[in-house]
Design a protein around this motif. Structure first.
Motif, mmCIF file in Angstrom:
data_model
loop_
_atom_site.group_PDB
_atom_site.id
_atom_site.type_symbol
_atom_site.label_atom_id
_atom_site.label_comp_id
_atom_site.label_asym_id
_atom_site.label_seq_id
_atom_site.Cartn_x
_atom_site.Cartn_y
_atom_site.Cartn_z
ATOM 1 N N GLU A 164 0.972 -1.280 0.108
ATOM 2 C CA GLU A 164 0.006 0.159 0.089
ATOM 3 C C GLU A 164 0.969 1.029 -0.007
ATOM 4 O OE1 GLU A 164 -2.501 1.949 3.196
ATOM 5 O OE2 GLU A 164 -3.844 0.297 2.346
ATOM 6 N N ILE A 165 0.912 2.036 -1.104
ATOM 7 C CA ILE A 165 1.583 3.166 -1.230
ATOM 8 C C ILE A 165 0.767 4.380 -0.921
ATOM 9 C CG2 ILE A 165 3.036 4.657 -2.643
ATOM 10 C CD1 ILE A 165 4.515 2.103 -2.136
ATOM 11 N N LYS A 199 -2.539 5.974 -9.653
ATOM 12 C CA LYS A 199 -3.044 6.355 -8.571
ATOM 13 C C LYS A 199 -4.631 5.993 -8.668
ATOM 14 C CE LYS A 199 -4.342 10.441 -5.797
ATOM 15 N NZ LYS A 199 -3.912 11.908 -5.750
ATOM 16 N N ARG A 200 -5.034 5.361 -7.412
ATOM 17 C CA ARG A 200 -6.460 4.795 -7.241
ATOM 18 C C ARG A 200 -6.945 5.290 -6.112
ATOM 19 N NH1 ARG A 200 -8.148 0.742 -11.082
ATOM 20 N NH2 ARG A 200 -7.542 1.765 -12.739
ATOM 21 N N ASN A 201 -7.795 6.288 -5.922
ATOM 22 C CA ASN A 201 -8.232 7.107 -4.713
ATOM 23 C C ASN A 201 -7.278 7.804 -4.432
ATOM 24 O OD1 ASN A 201 -11.025 6.011 -5.208
ATOM 25 N ND2 ASN A 201 -10.324 4.149 -4.346
ATOM 26 N N ASP A 202 -6.771 7.524 -3.173
ATOM 27 C CA ASP A 202 -5.707 8.322 -2.254
ATOM 28 C C ASP A 202 -4.627 7.478 -2.020
ATOM 29 O OD1 ASP A 202 -7.045 6.686 -0.464
ATOM 30 O OD2 ASP A 202 -6.811 8.105 1.278
ATOM 31 N N LYS A 203 -4.485 6.410 -2.855
ATOM 32 C CA LYS A 203 -3.250 5.447 -2.694
ATOM 33 C C LYS A 203 -2.883 5.187 -4.407
ATOM 34 C CE LYS A 203 -4.381 4.072 1.454
ATOM 35 N NZ LYS A 203 -4.069 5.250 2.543
#
Length: 141
Positions: free
Chosen positions: A10-11, A78-82
């Motif tokens: 998880e980045i 980027k997907r949502n805030d991750k």
């Protein structure tokens, strides 16, 4: 067989990912919207896409990571805030440099994230080299 793999990490902090890349000698390519991979799926029925991705997502990204000596790159999507890390492990030099399932890149990111969070909480962070890596020592100020 060429296919896209999602590196399971998880980045949430792009600055820590950039520092991890610099530590490993990789080049973080801000705003690069495509990453190099084989370019098409081979036997997609045997190697399904990572969950949440469509075939149209393949090869596209928000940023990319260039790996010295490797032909292919790591896509940072980027997907949502991750952020998701995507790559084609068919490139043996990429696989060797980032480790199996990206373990070297994941470890470097985790070290940078840990150091940042520790400093926020007023700890001093010291790195000690050990036989198979590093040890982080946190000391309260």
């Amino acid at each position: 067989m060429s296919h896209i793999s999602k590196i399971e990490v998880e980045i949430s902090d792009l600055d820590c990912l950039k520092r991890a890349c610099a530590f490993l000698g990789f080049q973080f390519m801000s705003n690069q919207t495509t990453y190099k991979w084989y370019g098409r799926l081979v036997n997609p029925e045997q190697t399904p896409l990572p969950e949440g991705l469509t075939q149209a997502d393949l090869g596209t990204c928000t940023h990319a990571i260039r790996i010295p000596e490797a032909e292919y790159e790591v896509g940072v999507l980027k997907r949502n805030d991750k952020y998701l890390l995507l790559c084609d492990f068919w490139d043996s030099k990429l696989r060797q440099r980032i480790g199996d399932n990206g373990c070297r890149l994941k470890q470097a990111y985790t070290v940078e994230k840990t150091k940042k969070e520790a400093r926020k909480r007023n700890f001093t962070v010291t790195e000690q080299k050990i036989e198979n890596g590093i040890r982080l020592v946190l000391t309260s100020r």
